[in-house]
Write a protein that holds these residues in place. Structure first.
Motif, PDB file in Angstrom:
ATOM      1  N   GLY A 335     -18.931   8.771  -1.484  1.00 48.53           N
ATOM      2  CA  GLY A 335     -20.233   8.827  -2.123  1.00 48.53           C
ATOM      3  C   GLY A 335     -21.025   7.555  -1.877  1.00 48.53           C
ATOM      4  N   GLY A 336     -22.269   7.710  -1.415  1.00 45.60           N
ATOM      5  CA  GLY A 336     -23.108   6.553  -1.122  1.00 45.60           C
ATOM      6  C   GLY A 336     -23.108   6.137   0.316  1.00 45.60           C
ATOM      7  N   TYR A 337     -22.072   6.546   1.107  1.00 49.57           N
ATOM      8  CA  TYR A 337     -22.028   6.196   2.528  1.00 49.57           C
ATOM      9  C   TYR A 337     -23.234   6.795   3.255  1.00 49.57           C
ATOM     10  CZ  TYR A 337     -20.511   6.136   7.411  1.00 49.57           C
ATOM     11  OH  TYR A 337     -20.449   5.942   8.771  1.00 49.57           O
ATOM     12  N   PRO A 338     -23.907   6.067   4.152  1.00 54.70           N
ATOM     13  CA  PRO A 338     -23.536   4.792   4.768  1.00 54.70           C
ATOM     14  C   PRO A 338     -23.999   3.549   4.011  1.00 54.70           C
ATOM     15  CG  PRO A 338     -25.459   5.650   5.853  1.00 54.70           C
ATOM     16  CD  PRO A 338     -25.082   6.672   4.826  1.00 54.70           C
ATOM     17  N   GLY A 339     -24.441   3.717   2.763  1.00 59.34           N
ATOM     18  CA  GLY A 339     -24.770   2.572   1.925  1.00 59.34           C
ATOM     19  C   GLY A 339     -23.541   2.129   1.145  1.00 59.34           C
ATOM     20  N   ASN A 340     -23.761   1.582  -0.021  1.00 64.52           N
ATOM     21  CA  ASN A 340     -22.647   1.116  -0.847  1.00 64.52           C
ATOM     22  C   ASN A 340     -21.833   2.294  -1.366  1.00 64.52           C
ATOM     23  OD1 ASN A 340     -23.457  -1.580  -0.579  1.00 64.52           O
ATOM     24  ND2 ASN A 340     -24.888  -1.396  -2.292  1.00 64.52           N
ATOM     25  N   TYR A 341     -20.518   2.110  -1.391  1.00 62.53           N
ATOM     26  CA  TYR A 341     -19.643   3.180  -1.856  1.00 62.53           C
ATOM     27  C   TYR A 341     -18.442   2.568  -2.571  1.00 62.53           C
ATOM     28  CZ  TYR A 341     -17.327   1.825   2.492  1.00 62.53           C
ATOM     29  OH  TYR A 341     -16.743   1.106   3.501  1.00 62.53           O
ATOM     30  N   GLN A 342     -17.780   3.389  -3.356  1.00 62.13           N
ATOM     31  CA  GLN A 342     -16.616   2.946  -4.126  1.00 62.13           C
ATOM     32  C   GLN A 342     -15.337   3.280  -3.377  1.00 62.13           C
ATOM     33  OE1 GLN A 342     -16.543   4.587  -8.074  1.00 62.13           O
ATOM     34  NE2 GLN A 342     -14.587   3.627  -8.627  1.00 62.13           N
ATOM     35  N   SER A 343     -14.353   2.392  -3.423  1.00 65.29           N
ATOM     36  CA  SER A 343     -13.044   2.629  -2.822  1.00 65.29           C
ATOM     37  C   SER A 343     -11.989   2.760  -3.913  1.00 65.29           C
ATOM     38  CB  SER A 343     -12.677   1.483  -1.875  1.00 65.29           C
ATOM     39  OG  SER A 343     -13.526   1.466  -0.753  1.00 65.29           O
ATOM     40  N   GLY A 344     -10.782   3.155  -3.505  1.00 65.81           N
ATOM     41  CA  GLY A 344      -9.670   3.264  -4.446  1.00 65.81           C
ATOM     42  C   GLY A 344      -9.622   4.554  -5.226  1.00 65.81           C
ATOM     43  N   LEU A 373      -2.382   8.261  -2.380  1.00 65.93           N
ATOM     44  CA  LEU A 373      -3.357   8.092  -1.303  1.00 65.93           C
ATOM     45  C   LEU A 373      -4.744   7.955  -1.911  1.00 65.93           C
ATOM     46  CD1 LEU A 373      -3.568   8.141   1.858  1.00 65.93           C
ATOM     47  CD2 LEU A 373      -4.296  10.522   1.607  1.00 65.93           C
ATOM     48  N   VAL A 374      -5.468   6.904  -1.514  1.00 67.76           N
ATOM     49  CA  VAL A 374      -6.798   6.651  -2.080  1.00 67.76           C
ATOM     50  C   VAL A 374      -7.792   6.354  -0.961  1.00 67.76           C
ATOM     51  CG1 VAL A 374      -5.864   5.777  -4.258  1.00 67.76           C
ATOM     52  CG2 VAL A 374      -6.337   4.175  -2.373  1.00 67.76           C
ATOM     53  N   THR A 375      -9.071   6.410  -1.307  1.00 67.61           N
ATOM     54  CA  THR A 375     -10.129   6.101  -0.347  1.00 67.61           C
ATOM     55  C   THR A 375     -10.178   4.597  -0.083  1.00 67.61           C
ATOM     56  OG1 THR A 375     -11.814   5.839  -2.065  1.00 67.61           O
ATOM     57  CG2 THR A 375     -11.480   8.058  -1.180  1.00 67.61           C
ATOM     58  N   ALA A 376     -10.513   4.241   1.165  1.00 59.94           N
ATOM     59  CA  ALA A 376     -10.568   2.820   1.529  1.00 59.94           C
ATOM     60  C   ALA A 376     -11.594   2.580   2.633  1.00 59.94           C
ATOM     61  CB  ALA A 376      -9.195   2.327   1.981  1.00 59.94           C
ATOM     62  N   GLY A 377     -12.667   3.370   2.622  1.00 59.46           N
ATOM     63  CA  GLY A 377     -13.695   3.214   3.643  1.00 59.46           C
ATOM     64  C   GLY A 377     -14.841   4.166   3.400  1.00 59.46           C
ATOM     65  N   GLY A 378     -15.883   4.053   4.226  1.00 56.89           N
ATOM     66  CA  GLY A 378     -17.036   4.928   4.102  1.00 56.89           C
ATOM     67  C   GLY A 378     -16.761   6.311   4.649  1.00 56.89           C
ATOM     68  N   ARG A 379     -16.232   6.353   5.869  1.00 62.46           N
ATOM     69  CA  ARG A 379     -15.752   7.617   6.426  1.00 62.46           C
ATOM     70  C   ARG A 379     -14.272   7.694   6.056  1.00 62.46           C
ATOM     71  NH1 ARG A 379     -17.619   8.246  12.570  1.00 62.46           N
ATOM     72  NH2 ARG A 379     -16.743   6.160  12.763  1.00 62.46           N
ATOM     73  N   HIS A 405     -10.195  16.913  -1.963  1.00 67.00           N
ATOM     74  CA  HIS A 405     -11.074  16.384  -3.009  1.00 67.00           C
ATOM     75  C   HIS A 405     -10.850  14.893  -3.213  1.00 67.00           C
ATOM     76  CE1 HIS A 405     -13.448  16.127  -6.675  1.00 67.00           C
ATOM     77  NE2 HIS A 405     -12.447  15.428  -7.204  1.00 67.00           N
ATOM     78  N   PHE A 406     -11.938  14.184  -3.356  1.00 63.76           N
ATOM     79  CA  PHE A 406     -11.954  12.848  -3.952  1.00 63.76           C
ATOM     80  C   PHE A 406     -13.342  12.665  -4.557  1.00 63.76           C
ATOM     81  CE2 PHE A 406     -12.751  12.361   0.630  1.00 63.76           C
ATOM     82  CZ  PHE A 406     -13.957  11.687   0.667  1.00 63.76           C
ATOM     83  N   GLU A 407     -13.428  11.882  -5.584  1.00 67.27           N
ATOM     84  CA  GLU A 407     -14.681  11.718  -6.331  1.00 67.27           C
ATOM     85  C   GLU A 407     -15.802  11.233  -5.412  1.00 67.27           C
ATOM     86  OE1 GLU A 407     -16.456   9.038 -10.030  1.00 67.27           O
ATOM     87  OE2 GLU A 407     -14.284   9.257  -9.773  1.00 67.27           O
ATOM     88  N   GLY A 408     -16.945  11.932  -5.464  1.00 65.94           N
ATOM     89  CA  GLY A 408     -18.103  11.536  -4.668  1.00 65.94           C
ATOM     90  C   GLY A 408     -18.093  12.034  -3.238  1.00 65.94           C
ATOM     91  N   MET A 409     -17.071  12.772  -2.840  1.00 69.66           N
ATOM     92  CA  MET A 409     -16.948  13.243  -1.448  1.00 69.66           C
ATOM     93  C   MET A 409     -18.188  14.020  -1.016  1.00 69.66           C
ATOM     94  SD  MET A 409     -13.959  15.701   0.162  1.00 69.66           S
ATOM     95  CE  MET A 409     -14.639  17.301  -0.271  1.00 69.66           C
ATOM     96  N   HIS A 410     -18.701  13.692   0.158  1.00 69.68           N
ATOM     97  CA  HIS A 410     -19.815  14.475   0.710  1.00 69.68           C
ATOM     98  C   HIS A 410     -19.640  14.641   2.215  1.00 69.68           C
ATOM     99  CE1 HIS A 410     -22.416  11.406   2.771  1.00 69.68           C
ATOM    100  NE2 HIS A 410     -21.788  10.574   1.956  1.00 69.68           N
ATOM    101  N   TYR A 411     -20.223  15.701   2.731  1.00 70.01           N
ATOM    102  CA  TYR A 411     -20.155  15.980   4.162  1.00 70.01           C
ATOM    103  C   TYR A 411     -21.308  16.891   4.544  1.00 70.01           C
ATOM    104  CZ  TYR A 411     -17.679  20.160   2.389  1.00 70.01           C
ATOM    105  OH  TYR A 411     -17.320  21.294   1.709  1.00 70.01           O
ATOM    106  N   ARG A 412     -21.633  16.880   5.817  1.00 64.83           N
ATOM    107  CA  ARG A 412     -22.717  17.745   6.283  1.00 64.83           C
ATOM    108  C   ARG A 412     -22.244  19.189   6.347  1.00 64.83           C
ATOM    109  NH1 ARG A 412     -26.757  15.221  10.747  1.00 64.83           N
ATOM    110  NH2 ARG A 412     -27.170  17.458  10.911  1.00 64.83           N
ATOM    111  N   LYS A 413     -23.156  20.091   6.016  1.00 63.38           N
ATOM    112  CA  LYS A 413     -22.827  21.518   6.002  1.00 63.38           C
ATOM    113  C   LYS A 413     -23.331  22.236   7.260  1.00 63.38           C
ATOM    114  CE  LYS A 413     -21.621  20.949   1.601  1.00 63.38           C
ATOM    115  NZ  LYS A 413     -22.225  19.634   1.300  1.00 63.38           N
ATOM    116  N   ASP A 414     -23.910  21.463   8.213  1.00 59.90           N
ATOM    117  CA  ASP A 414     -24.549  22.108   9.367  1.00 59.90           C
ATOM    118  C   ASP A 414     -24.007  21.619  10.704  1.00 59.90           C
ATOM    119  OD1 ASP A 414     -25.550  19.535   9.269  1.00 59.90           O
ATOM    120  OD2 ASP A 414     -27.630  20.109   9.671  1.00 59.90           O
ATOM    121  N   ILE A 415     -22.755  21.171  10.729  1.00 57.39           N
ATOM    122  CA  ILE A 415     -22.169  20.729  11.996  1.00 57.39           C
ATOM    123  C   ILE A 415     -22.138  21.905  12.977  1.00 57.39           C
ATOM    124  CG2 ILE A 415     -20.125  19.742  13.129  1.00 57.39           C
ATOM    125  CD1 ILE A 415     -21.641  17.814  11.246  1.00 57.39           C
ATOM    126  N   ALA A 416     -22.562  21.644  14.203  1.00 62.12           N
ATOM    127  CA  ALA A 416     -22.595  22.618  15.300  1.00 62.12           C
ATOM    128  C   ALA A 416     -23.743  23.624  15.180  1.00 62.12           C
ATOM    129  CB  ALA A 416     -21.262  23.364  15.442  1.00 62.12           C
TER     130      ALA A 416
END
Length: 424
Positions: A335-344, A373-379, A405-416
């Motif tokens: 959540g927030g990528y490519p700006g500020n985002y939360q890890s862990g 297993l936890v988040t540790a990056g933007g992607r 699932h992880f809190e704040g997860m987002h992704y594009r819905k229009d790949i391809a």
């Protein structure tokens, strides 16, 4: 064969995953790696910028082949160092990696060799760049000369955005020394694609054309990212056009480098705009793309070691290189990528997603915290899927995303979306 992979992202996870399938591979090491690689490789606690330590490790472990994933070690001369110490390594030397390390060098090379590219000017002074910008107007593309982790190119459709981007690059120095020199170039209209090839200095092995989705949000909205997803091959480029792209871009670039006594070996991954005037080079990269590699590895039928061996003259069965069909990769971002985002943040559902047919989840920015297993990056994760058709690959990759699932997860819905539109 003992193989050493350098890197820690989804691209390197995909390479390690594919290498593990080779009967020629005895042992895989990865530095520094990520938790997703542990079933296939032994992780080594050496940072990617510790070039001497990496070379010493390769000597001590009698590594037969080192593969460099990210661009920074290549730009910093890791290939030169390894070769000086008699170690076999896949990738371009420092001179060849300048194609990615310096936008100004690449633009000058393209211009001198007559390789089609956007009209441009290079500036070392903010005042001069600002004056040119006001005279030129928008739309315009601004590029930090040095490496900026895939985020150093700004497409400005209005003058205010362009002025703000220039100030951030050259005054605020958001990209550090990479923005001390800036390239301003004409805005090109068309379809942006990627052409990837394995090069041995004089010849190349074409892989596949692909299309990345760089903007963070659907319909190409939002900020530029390192890449939100890819599909390959491209149904809107026929075989004749594909051959012309590789000849006019890849082969022409290799010849231009040879004329300067630069023997380019490794991966040349070129971003190209298909314009009404023909293909025009946007930029060159000197390593496997990310998220392109994730899709490629799902579709690759041949032993990856054989493919990489092209640089040393090994025969590659080009007729049996790929599985039929299409492959898609999808980036799951914080959540927030490519700006500020939360890890862990805890991650769940990867095992369930991996049970789907022809689907593989690759770790990009993950870590283990107290066994979780936890988040540790933007992607955070990259899902890759293969299908007999593009629609099937797309359906599989999005089905896999529903399990994770992880809190704040987002992704594009229009790949391809561009490829699917052609098929309808």
């Amino acid at each position: 064969m003992r193989v050493f992979v350098i890197g820690s992202g989804a691209r390197e996870h995909a390479l390690v995953w594919k290498l593990d399938q080779s009967p020629r591979v005895e042992k895989i090491y990865v530095a520094p790696g990520n938790p997703g690689m542990t079933p296939y490789a032994e992780r080594v606690s050496i940072n990617m910028n510790q070039l001497q330590e990496l070379a010493t490790f390769a000597e001590q472990q009698q590594i037969d082949l080192t593969i460099v994933g990210p661009e920074v070690p290549l730009i910093d001369g890791i290939v030169d160092l390894f070769r000086e110490r008699g170690l076999r390594i896949f990738g371009p030397d420092r001179a060849g990696a300048a194609l990615e390390g310096s936008k100004a060098f690449t633009k000058e090379l393209l211009l001198s060799a007559g390789i089609p590219s956007a009209r441009h000017q290079t500036f070392h002074s903010y005042a001069e760049a600002k004056a040119y910008l006001e005279q030129h107007g928008a739309p315009i593309v601004l590029k930090a000369d040095g490496n900026a982790a895939g985020k150093g190119a700004i497409v400005a459709l209005d003058l205010e955005t362009a002025q703000d981007a220039l100030k951030q690059m050259m005054v605020d120095r958001i990209f550090g020394v990479a923005g001390d020199t800036v390239v301003l170039e004409d805005y090109l209209q068309g379809d942006e694609i990627g052409a990837t090839a394995i090069c041995n200095g004089t010849h190349f092995l074409p892989l596949l054309l692909s299309q990345d989705h760089k903007r963070a949000l659907d319909h190409d909205q939002g900020l530029n990212t390192g890449g939100m997803g890819v599909f390959t091959p491209l149904p809107f480029v026929n075989k004749t056009q594909e051959a012309e792209i590789y000849e006019q871009v890849v082969l022409a670039t290799l010849k231009a480098l040879q004329a300067r006594d630069i023997t380019f070996t490794g991966v040349l991954y070129s971003n190209i705009m298909l314009t009404a005037q023909g293909p025009m080079v946007i930029e060159h990269n000197t390593r496997f793309g990310d998220p392109e590699t994730q899709a490629f590895m799902l579709l690759l039928k041949e032993d990856l070691l054989n493919v990489l061996g092209f640089v040393d003259g090994e025969e590659v069965d080009v007729q049996n290189l790929w599985y039929p069909g299409s492959a898609v990769s999808l980036t799951l971002a914080a959540g927030g990528y490519p700006g500020n985002y939360q890890s862990g943040l805890p991650i769940t559902g990867i095992e369930e997603a991996n049970k789907l047919e022809n689907v593989q989840v690759f770790h990009a920015g993950t870590a283990l915290k107290d066994g979780q297993l936890v988040t540790a990056g933007g992607r955070v994760l990259s899902i890759a899927a293969r299908g007999d058709t593009l629609q099937e690959a797309v359906d599989r990759v999005y089905e896999a995303a529903t399990y994770i699932h992880f809190e704040g997860m987002h992704y594009r819905k229009d790949i391809a979306h561009r490829g699917l539109a052609v098929r309808k």
